[in-house]
Design a protein around this motif. Structure first.
Motif, PDB file in Angstrom:
ATOM      1  N   GLU A  71     -10.606  11.513 -11.914  1.00 14.28           N
ATOM      2  CA  GLU A  71      -9.888  10.291 -11.538  1.00 14.28           C
ATOM      3  C   GLU A  71      -8.609  10.609 -10.756  1.00 14.28           C
ATOM      4  OE1 GLU A  71      -7.653   6.504 -13.676  1.00 14.28           O
ATOM      5  OE2 GLU A  71      -9.067   7.708 -14.833  1.00 14.28           O
ATOM      6  N   VAL A  72      -7.893  11.642 -11.169  1.00 11.33           N
ATOM      7  CA  VAL A  72      -6.656  12.036 -10.488  1.00 11.33           C
ATOM      8  C   VAL A  72      -6.977  12.561  -9.094  1.00 11.33           C
ATOM      9  CG1 VAL A  72      -4.722  13.666 -10.537  1.00 11.33           C
ATOM     10  CG2 VAL A  72      -5.424  12.497 -12.635  1.00 11.33           C
ATOM     11  N   ILE A  73      -7.997  13.362  -8.976  1.00  9.09           N
ATOM     12  CA  ILE A  73      -8.383  13.911  -7.673  1.00  9.09           C
ATOM     13  C   ILE A  73      -8.798  12.773  -6.735  1.00  9.09           C
ATOM     14  CG2 ILE A  73      -9.961  15.468  -6.470  1.00  9.09           C
ATOM     15  CD1 ILE A  73     -10.164  16.974  -9.211  1.00  9.09           C
ATOM     16  N   THR A  74      -9.558  11.823  -7.245  1.00  8.53           N
ATOM     17  CA  THR A  74      -9.976  10.675  -6.443  1.00  8.53           C
ATOM     18  C   THR A  74      -8.766   9.857  -5.993  1.00  8.53           C
ATOM     19  OG1 THR A  74     -12.067  10.579  -7.634  1.00  8.53           O
ATOM     20  CG2 THR A  74     -11.443   8.616  -6.400  1.00  8.53           C
ATOM     21  N   ASN A  75      -7.776   9.689  -6.870  1.00 12.18           N
ATOM     22  CA  ASN A  75      -6.550   8.986  -6.496  1.00 12.18           C
ATOM     23  C   ASN A  75      -5.802   9.728  -5.397  1.00 12.18           C
ATOM     24  OD1 ASN A  75      -7.000   6.925  -8.311  1.00 12.18           O
ATOM     25  ND2 ASN A  75      -5.681   7.791  -9.891  1.00 12.18           N
ATOM     26  N   LEU A  76      -5.817  11.051  -5.454  1.00 13.24           N
ATOM     27  CA  LEU A  76      -5.172  11.850  -4.404  1.00 13.24           C
ATOM     28  C   LEU A  76      -5.897  11.691  -3.070  1.00 13.24           C
ATOM     29  CD1 LEU A  76      -4.338  15.080  -6.434  1.00 13.24           C
ATOM     30  CD2 LEU A  76      -2.732  13.326  -5.625  1.00 13.24           C
ATOM     31  N   VAL A  77      -7.227  11.635  -3.111  1.00 10.20           N
ATOM     32  CA  VAL A  77      -8.006  11.395  -1.887  1.00 10.20           C
ATOM     33  C   VAL A  77      -7.657  10.017  -1.331  1.00 10.20           C
ATOM     34  CG1 VAL A  77     -10.321  11.047  -0.944  1.00 10.20           C
ATOM     35  CG2 VAL A  77      -9.892  12.958  -2.487  1.00 10.20           C
ATOM     36  N   ASP A  78      -7.588   9.015  -2.199  1.00  5.90           N
ATOM     37  CA  ASP A  78      -7.216   7.665  -1.767  1.00  5.90           C
ATOM     38  C   ASP A  78      -5.835   7.659  -1.109  1.00  5.90           C
ATOM     39  OD1 ASP A  78      -9.584   6.500  -2.633  1.00  5.90           O
ATOM     40  OD2 ASP A  78      -8.762   5.905  -4.578  1.00  5.90           O
ATOM     41  N   ARG A  79      -4.911   8.406  -1.674  1.00  3.89           N
ATOM     42  CA  ARG A  79      -3.563   8.472  -1.103  1.00  3.89           C
ATOM     43  C   ARG A  79      -3.590   9.081   0.291  1.00  3.89           C
ATOM     44  NH1 ARG A  79       0.807  12.355  -3.643  1.00  3.89           N
ATOM     45  NH2 ARG A  79      -0.434  13.798  -2.424  1.00  3.89           N
ATOM     46  N   GLU A  80      -4.356  10.159   0.468  1.00  3.29           N
ATOM     47  CA  GLU A  80      -4.453  10.789   1.788  1.00  3.29           C
ATOM     48  C   GLU A  80      -5.135   9.861   2.793  1.00  3.29           C
ATOM     49  OE1 GLU A  80      -2.987  13.684   2.777  1.00  3.29           O
ATOM     50  OE2 GLU A  80      -2.097  13.628   0.777  1.00  3.29           O
ATOM     51  N   MET A  81      -6.165   9.140   2.355  1.00  2.00           N
ATOM     52  CA  MET A  81      -6.840   8.182   3.242  1.00  2.00           C
ATOM     53  C   MET A  81      -5.883   7.042   3.612  1.00  2.00           C
ATOM     54  SD  MET A  81      -9.923   9.179   3.914  1.00  2.00           S
ATOM     55  CE  MET A  81      -9.257  10.824   3.916  1.00  2.00           C
ATOM     56  N   GLY A  82      -5.037   6.647   2.670  1.00  2.00           N
ATOM     57  CA  GLY A  82      -4.043   5.610   2.941  1.00  2.00           C
ATOM     58  C   GLY A  82      -3.057   6.035   4.015  1.00  2.00           C
ATOM     59  N   LYS A  83      -2.674   7.299   4.003  1.00  2.00           N
ATOM     60  CA  LYS A  83      -1.764   7.819   5.029  1.00  2.00           C
ATOM     61  C   LYS A  83      -2.419   7.748   6.407  1.00  2.00           C
ATOM     62  CE  LYS A  83       0.649  11.114   2.025  1.00  2.00           C
ATOM     63  NZ  LYS A  83       0.858  12.558   1.769  1.00  2.00           N
ATOM     64  N   ILE A  84      -3.685   8.138   6.483  1.00  3.87           N
ATOM     65  CA  ILE A  84      -4.403   8.089   7.759  1.00  3.87           C
ATOM     66  C   ILE A  84      -4.561   6.630   8.199  1.00  3.87           C
ATOM     67  CG2 ILE A  84      -6.596   8.561   8.916  1.00  3.87           C
ATOM     68  CD1 ILE A  84      -6.863  11.015   7.061  1.00  3.87           C
ATOM     69  N   ASN A  85      -4.887   5.754   7.269  1.00  6.97           N
ATOM     70  CA  ASN A  85      -5.047   4.332   7.585  1.00  6.97           C
ATOM     71  C   ASN A  85      -3.741   3.732   8.092  1.00  6.97           C
ATOM     72  OD1 ASN A  85      -6.608   1.933   7.716  1.00  6.97           O
ATOM     73  ND2 ASN A  85      -5.554   1.225   5.879  1.00  6.97           N
ATOM     74  N   LYS A  86      -2.640   4.094   7.481  1.00  8.35           N
ATOM     75  CA  LYS A  86      -1.339   3.591   7.914  1.00  8.35           C
ATOM     76  C   LYS A  86      -1.039   4.050   9.338  1.00  8.35           C
ATOM     77  CE  LYS A  86       3.498   3.393   6.537  1.00  8.35           C
ATOM     78  NZ  LYS A  86       4.490   3.847   5.567  1.00  8.35           N
ATOM     79  N   LEU A  87      -1.318   5.302   9.631  1.00  6.33           N
ATOM     80  CA  LEU A  87      -1.113   5.821  10.982  1.00  6.33           C
ATOM     81  C   LEU A  87      -2.023   5.112  11.970  1.00  6.33           C
ATOM     82  CD1 LEU A  87       0.262   7.866  12.838  1.00  6.33           C
ATOM     83  CD2 LEU A  87      -1.503   9.501  12.206  1.00  6.33           C
ATOM     84  N   LEU A  88      -3.261   4.899  11.590  1.00  2.00           N
ATOM     85  CA  LEU A  88      -4.231   4.222  12.447  1.00  2.00           C
ATOM     86  C   LEU A  88      -3.797   2.793  12.732  1.00  2.00           C
ATOM     87  CD1 LEU A  88      -7.030   4.080  13.844  1.00  2.00           C
ATOM     88  CD2 LEU A  88      -7.957   3.407  11.632  1.00  2.00           C
ATOM     89  N   SER A  89      -3.417   2.057  11.694  1.00  2.00           N
ATOM     90  CA  SER A  89      -3.036   0.662  11.894  1.00  2.00           C
ATOM     91  C   SER A  89      -1.731   0.547  12.665  1.00  2.00           C
ATOM     92  CB  SER A  89      -2.950  -0.083  10.563  1.00  2.00           C
ATOM     93  OG  SER A  89      -1.932   0.456   9.760  1.00  2.00           O
ATOM     94  N   SER A  90      -0.862   1.552  12.588  1.00  6.97           N
ATOM     95  CA  SER A  90       0.387   1.506  13.353  1.00  6.97           C
ATOM     96  C   SER A  90       0.128   1.745  14.835  1.00  6.97           C
ATOM     97  CB  SER A  90       1.389   2.534  12.816  1.00  6.97           C
ATOM     98  OG  SER A  90       0.974   3.840  13.163  1.00  6.97           O
ATOM     99  N   GLN A  91      -1.038   2.301  15.180  1.00  8.55           N
ATOM    100  CA  GLN A  91      -1.382   2.557  16.571  1.00  8.55           C
ATOM    101  C   GLN A  91      -2.154   1.411  17.204  1.00  8.55           C
ATOM    102  OE1 GLN A  91      -0.155   5.277  18.128  1.00  8.55           O
ATOM    103  NE2 GLN A  91       0.854   5.610  16.177  1.00  8.55           N
ATOM    104  N   ALA A  92      -2.595   0.450  16.417  1.00  7.04           N
ATOM    105  CA  ALA A  92      -3.358  -0.676  16.961  1.00  7.04           C
ATOM    106  C   ALA A  92      -2.464  -1.459  17.903  1.00  7.04           C
ATOM    107  CB  ALA A  92      -3.862  -1.563  15.829  1.00  7.04           C
TER     108      ALA A  92
END
Length: 155
Positions: free
Chosen positions: A24-45
């Protein structure tokens, strides 16, 4: 401690023992990293691209968690695995598919870039579900999607 400090301690002959992380902790860490990429992606739209978000399947998250976790090192390798398997290929894909994304968004509105497998990187564009809240504002289902002014991928 920051990774630099841990590496310095290990270089000096010390050792760091990690308590094994639960899935569960590892999955939460993956979610956090995906959130960082998503934030960068949405800031470029941009103005021509209303809303773009990132969507990753549970299978891809599980594979990233498996590859990014080492019982003796903890989740230290996770950031590198996410960068190599998702962020870098996504950036290259975005640069080559800018017009395709803009056309899809123009036709469908809010859009998610769906990553459903790793390896041969072939994300799919899917229409994000838009819901209307009580205050009559539309919200896309893409995580952390927001409007921005210029679409220039910089991943």
């Amino acid at each position: 401690f920051r990774p630099e400090m841990i590496n310095r301690i290990e270089e000096l002959g010390g050792f760091i023992t990690f308590i094994p992380l639960v899935q569960e902790v590892i999955t939460n860490l993956v979610d956090r990293e995906m959130g960082k990429i998503n934030k960068l992606l949405s800031s470029q739209a941009g103005a021509n691209v209303k809303e773009v978000g990132l969507q990753v399947t549970a299978e891809v998250k599980a594979q990233l968690a498996k590859e990014g976790y080492n019982p003796s090192m903890g989740a230290r390798p996770l950031r590198k695995v996410v960068r190599e398997k998702v962020a870098n290929p996504l950036g290259k894909w975005l640069m080559g598919n800018k017009e395709k994304i803009m056309a899809f968004v123009a036709e469908n509105g809010a859009t998610n870039i769906l990553i459903d497998s790793l390896g041969k990187f072939e994300p799919k564009l899917v229409k994000a579900e838009v819901t209307v809240s009580n205050d009559n504002t539309e919200k896309a289902s893409a995580p952390a999607v927001r409007k921005a002014s210029n679409f220039t991928p910089k991943l």
